[in-house]
Design an enzyme around this catalytic site. Structure first.
Site, mmCIF file in Angstrom:
data_model
loop_
_atom_site.group_PDB
_atom_site.id
_atom_site.type_symbol
_atom_site.label_atom_id
_atom_site.label_comp_id
_atom_site.label_asym_id
_atom_site.label_seq_id
_atom_site.Cartn_x
_atom_site.Cartn_y
_atom_site.Cartn_z
ATOM 1 N N LYS A 1 80.145 71.348 97.510
ATOM 2 C CA LYS A 1 81.323 71.844 98.234
ATOM 3 C C LYS A 1 81.430 73.364 98.129
ATOM 4 O O LYS A 1 81.828 74.035 99.084
ATOM 5 C CB LYS A 1 82.583 71.146 97.715
ATOM 6 C CG LYS A 1 82.610 69.676 98.135
ATOM 7 C CD LYS A 1 83.651 68.891 97.387
ATOM 8 C CE LYS A 1 83.629 67.440 97.822
ATOM 9 N NZ LYS A 1 84.394 66.562 96.928
ATOM 10 N N ASP B 1 78.563 67.261 93.099
ATOM 11 C CA ASP B 1 79.428 67.143 94.276
ATOM 12 C C ASP B 1 80.267 68.419 94.435
ATOM 13 O O ASP B 1 80.380 68.975 95.531
ATOM 14 C CB ASP B 1 80.332 65.910 94.099
ATOM 15 C CG ASP B 1 81.320 65.748 95.227
ATOM 16 O OD1 ASP B 1 80.909 65.274 96.299
ATOM 17 O OD2 ASP B 1 82.502 66.120 95.052
ATOM 18 N N LYS C 1 77.790 65.483 102.347
ATOM 19 C CA LYS C 1 77.591 66.861 101.877
ATOM 20 C C LYS C 1 76.130 67.268 101.727
ATOM 21 O O LYS C 1 75.807 68.449 101.771
ATOM 22 C CB LYS C 1 78.277 67.039 100.504
ATOM 23 C CG LYS C 1 79.767 67.139 100.591
ATOM 24 C CD LYS C 1 80.426 66.451 99.424
ATOM 25 C CE LYS C 1 80.434 64.962 99.618
ATOM 26 N NZ LYS C 1 81.154 64.186 98.638
ATOM 27 N N VAL D 1 84.706 68.581 102.530
ATOM 28 C CA VAL D 1 85.369 69.291 101.422
ATOM 29 C C VAL D 1 86.845 68.888 101.438
ATOM 30 O O VAL D 1 87.521 69.084 102.453
ATOM 31 C CB VAL D 1 85.259 70.828 101.589
ATOM 32 C CG1 VAL D 1 85.936 71.545 100.424
ATOM 33 C CG2 VAL D 1 83.808 71.264 101.711
ATOM 34 N N GLY E 1 86.932 52.964 94.718
ATOM 35 C CA GLY E 1 86.188 53.536 95.848
ATOM 36 C C GLY E 1 86.214 55.061 95.869
ATOM 37 O O GLY E 1 85.916 55.676 96.887
ATOM 38 N N THR F 1 76.556 58.223 105.769
ATOM 39 C CA THR F 1 75.666 57.565 104.808
ATOM 40 C C THR F 1 75.807 58.297 103.457
ATOM 41 O O THR F 1 76.399 59.387 103.390
ATOM 42 C CB THR F 1 74.193 57.606 105.273
ATOM 43 O OG1 THR F 1 73.759 58.954 105.326
ATOM 44 C CG2 THR F 1 74.004 56.933 106.623
HETATM 45 N N1 LIG Z 1 84.423 57.843 99.556
HETATM 46 C C1 LIG Z 1 84.986 59.056 99.524
HETATM 47 O O1 LIG Z 1 86.079 59.241 98.995
HETATM 48 C C2 LIG Z 1 84.314 60.243 100.182
HETATM 49 C C3 LIG Z 1 85.043 61.443 100.314
HETATM 50 C C4 LIG Z 1 84.435 62.545 100.964
HETATM 51 C C5 LIG Z 1 83.119 62.435 101.419
HETATM 52 N N2 LIG Z 1 82.436 61.254 101.235
HETATM 53 C C6 LIG Z 1 81.064 61.180 101.745
HETATM 54 O O2 LIG Z 1 81.027 60.294 102.850
HETATM 55 C C7 LIG Z 1 79.785 59.591 102.872
HETATM 56 C C8 LIG Z 1 80.061 58.099 102.860
HETATM 57 O O3 LIG Z 1 80.753 57.772 101.695
HETATM 58 P P1 LIG Z 1 81.145 56.260 101.358
HETATM 59 O O4 LIG Z 1 82.059 56.334 100.196
HETATM 60 O O5 LIG Z 1 81.577 55.557 102.580
HETATM 61 O O6 LIG Z 1 79.715 55.687 100.888
HETATM 62 P P2 LIG Z 1 79.309 54.155 100.713
HETATM 63 O O7 LIG Z 1 80.520 53.309 100.520
HETATM 64 O O8 LIG Z 1 78.242 54.134 99.700
HETATM 65 O O9 LIG Z 1 78.699 53.749 102.144
HETATM 66 C C9 LIG Z 1 77.480 54.218 102.601
HETATM 67 C C10 LIG Z 1 77.070 53.455 103.834
HETATM 68 O O10 LIG Z 1 75.831 53.990 104.311
HETATM 69 C C11 LIG Z 1 74.926 52.918 104.557
HETATM 70 N N3 LIG Z 1 73.553 53.389 104.431
HETATM 71 C C12 LIG Z 1 72.826 53.671 103.319
HETATM 72 N N4 LIG Z 1 71.593 54.074 103.643
HETATM 73 C C13 LIG Z 1 71.527 54.021 105.000
HETATM 74 C C14 LIG Z 1 70.502 54.293 105.936
HETATM 75 N N5 LIG Z 1 69.298 54.704 105.554
HETATM 76 N N6 LIG Z 1 70.775 54.129 107.260
HETATM 77 C C15 LIG Z 1 71.989 53.710 107.663
HETATM 78 N N7 LIG Z 1 73.017 53.429 106.812
HETATM 79 C C16 LIG Z 1 72.774 53.593 105.504
HETATM 80 C C17 LIG Z 1 75.283 51.850 103.556
HETATM 81 O O11 LIG Z 1 74.763 50.610 104.009
HETATM 82 P P3 LIG Z 1 75.111 49.199 103.333
HETATM 83 O O12 LIG Z 1 76.506 48.868 103.768
HETATM 84 O O13 LIG Z 1 74.111 48.281 103.920
HETATM 85 O O14 LIG Z 1 74.973 49.414 101.858
HETATM 86 C C18 LIG Z 1 76.817 51.939 103.605
HETATM 87 O O15 LIG Z 1 77.303 51.207 104.695
HETATM 88 C C19 LIG Z 1 78.997 60.061 101.637
HETATM 89 O O16 LIG Z 1 78.064 61.035 102.033
HETATM 90 C C20 LIG Z 1 80.065 60.654 100.735
HETATM 91 O O17 LIG Z 1 79.565 61.724 99.962
HETATM 92 C C21 LIG Z 1 83.012 60.161 100.645
#
Ligand SMILES: NC(=O)c1ccc[n+]([C@@H]2O[C@H](COP(=O)([O-])OP(=O)(O)OC[C@H]3O[C@@H](n4cnc5c(N)ncnc54)[C@H](OP(=O)(O)O)[C@@H]3O)[C@@H](O)[C@H]2O)c1
Length: 337
Positions: A224, A220, A125, A152, A206, A96
């Site tokens: 890390k 962020d 994180k 990270v 994305g 999330t």
């Molecule tokens: N994207 C990257 O490159 C990347 C890299 C490293 C780490 N991360 C970390 O990985 C995590 C996910 O990233 P992401 O890019 O996939 O984020 P994202 O695209 O914003 O997706 C977040 C997901 O969480 C869901 N969500 C939000 N609130 C929720 C709740 N209360 N209960 C259940 N589900 C909930 C959202 O639901 P909806 O679909 O209904 O909106 C969505 O499906 C984050 O913490 C981010 O910091 C991301």
């Protein structure tokens, strides 16, 4: 092995795409056949104890809907905590959005799953930066793993690399580019693209966090640093200990001026005596001077000197590969495959 996936955005969907594409290879190469039994997004859940149809779940999300709209297996408004409580699984994957103020909803999801003796894999994180020592202790008490290699460096195994090189040696300082989004933006600015347009491009691709201020204001990177300081260097630190300055005030002229002098402006994180995040000019020939979404981290070791690791530090697919890595590591040490 049964999995619950909480959060079904960029990373969650990429993970299920990888599971679908690699299904045969995972069985043949590792004897591993993961069964995703629940997926939760912000509006509800989809649950099937026999294993979900991932193609169908992806199609629902591609149509912009919640997984909960599925007629046969959907549960509108079911929360992540309810899914953890009601669904039997071996592993909970928490992806999330990062919340650095409260760690929620991730912190509660991770705590509940560990207490229910599920292994946990997360790339979130927030909970780690706020409560890593407590969560690790909870995992140990319940005899399960808490894995977070994607938190990270996304797909780049920064934490594993650091653990490996510090065996018999000691990391005394770290400096690096730890945020792919800001590095992408600064690289585009070197190409003459204004900050605002470069940020929009990062969001479209994305790379950026749901709340982009986490990236551009350096939070962020600070998260890390805190995870690395605690996990790699046994420094008990929290976000409050980090001095943070982001890239919001960097102008095209600053970037151009640095380039003329043979430098690049990069958002660097430093762990020495103090933890600091700040835009820094570095010479073009510095190994940290990488472009685009690349991350680069230099570890200074007591005996071995400096070692640098470079790789793609953002993106759904990259981060999902780290989840798969963590998953395979757990599967290889577990009896349930
Ligand atoms: N994207 C990257 O490159 C990347 C890299 C490293 C780490 N991360 C970390 O990985 C995590 C996910 O990233 P992401 O890019 O996939 O984020 P994202 O695209 O914003 O997706 C977040 C997901 O969480 C869901 N969500 C939000 N609130 C929720 C709740 N209360 N209960 C259940 N589900 C909930 C959202 O639901 P909806 O679909 O209904 O909106 C969505 O499906 C984050 O913490 C981010 O910091 C991301």
């Amino acid at each position: 092995m049964k999995l619950i996936l909480i959060g079904y955005g960029t990373v969650g969907q990429s993970f299920t795409r990888i599971v679908l594409t690699k299904q045969k290879e995972l069985v043949e190469k590792y004897g591993f056949s993961p069964k995703i039994v629940a997926i939760v997004d912000s509006k509800g859940a989809i649950i099937n104890p026999e294993g979900l149809n991932l193609k169908k779940a992806l199609k629902i999300k591609e149509e912009g809907k919640s997984v909960a709209v599925d007629r046969a297996y959907g549960h509108l408004n079911m929360s992540g905590l309810e899914a953890i409580e009601n669904v039997e699984a071996d592993i909970m994957i928490e992806v999330t959005p990062t919340n650095v103020k409260t760690g929620e909803p991730g912190l509660s999801h991770i705590t509940a799953a560990l207490k229910k003796k599920m292994h946990v894999i997360t790339t979130n994180k927030g909970p780690l930066a706020l409560a890593l020592p407590t969560l690790l202790e909870l995992a140990t008490q319940n005899n399960v793993y808490l894995k977070f290699s994607g938190a990270v460096g996304a797909g780049l195994p920064v934490l594993d690399f650091a653990k490996k090189i510090s065996l018999g040696d000691r990391i005394v300082a770290i400096r690096g580019i730890l945020n792919g989004t800001t590095n992408f933006i600064l690289t585009r600015m070197e190409e003459g693209i204004p900050f605002k347009n470069a940020l929009e491009e990062a969001q479209k691709r994305g790379y950026a966090e749901a709340d982009p201020s986490l990236d551009i204001d350096g939070i962020d990177t600070a998260c890390k640093l805190v995870i690395m300081a605690n996990w790699i260097m046994d420094k008990e630190t929290t976000l409050r200990d980090v001095r943070v300055e982001g890239i919001r005030n960097i102008a095209l002229e600053d970037v151009r001026d640095a380039m003329k002098r043979g430098f690049s402006v990069k958002l660097l994180g430093f762990i020495n005596e103090d933890l600091v995040v700040k835009p820094t000019e570095i010479p073009k020939q510095d190994p940290l001077c990488v472009k685009g979404i690349l991350n680069a981290i230099t570890f200074k070791l007591e005996l071995a000197g400096e070692e640098t690791i470079i790789g793609r530090g953002a993106g759904g697919k990259e981060t999902a590969t780290a989840i798969l890595r963590d998953l395979l590591e757990i599967a290889q040490t577990s009896v349930i495959m």
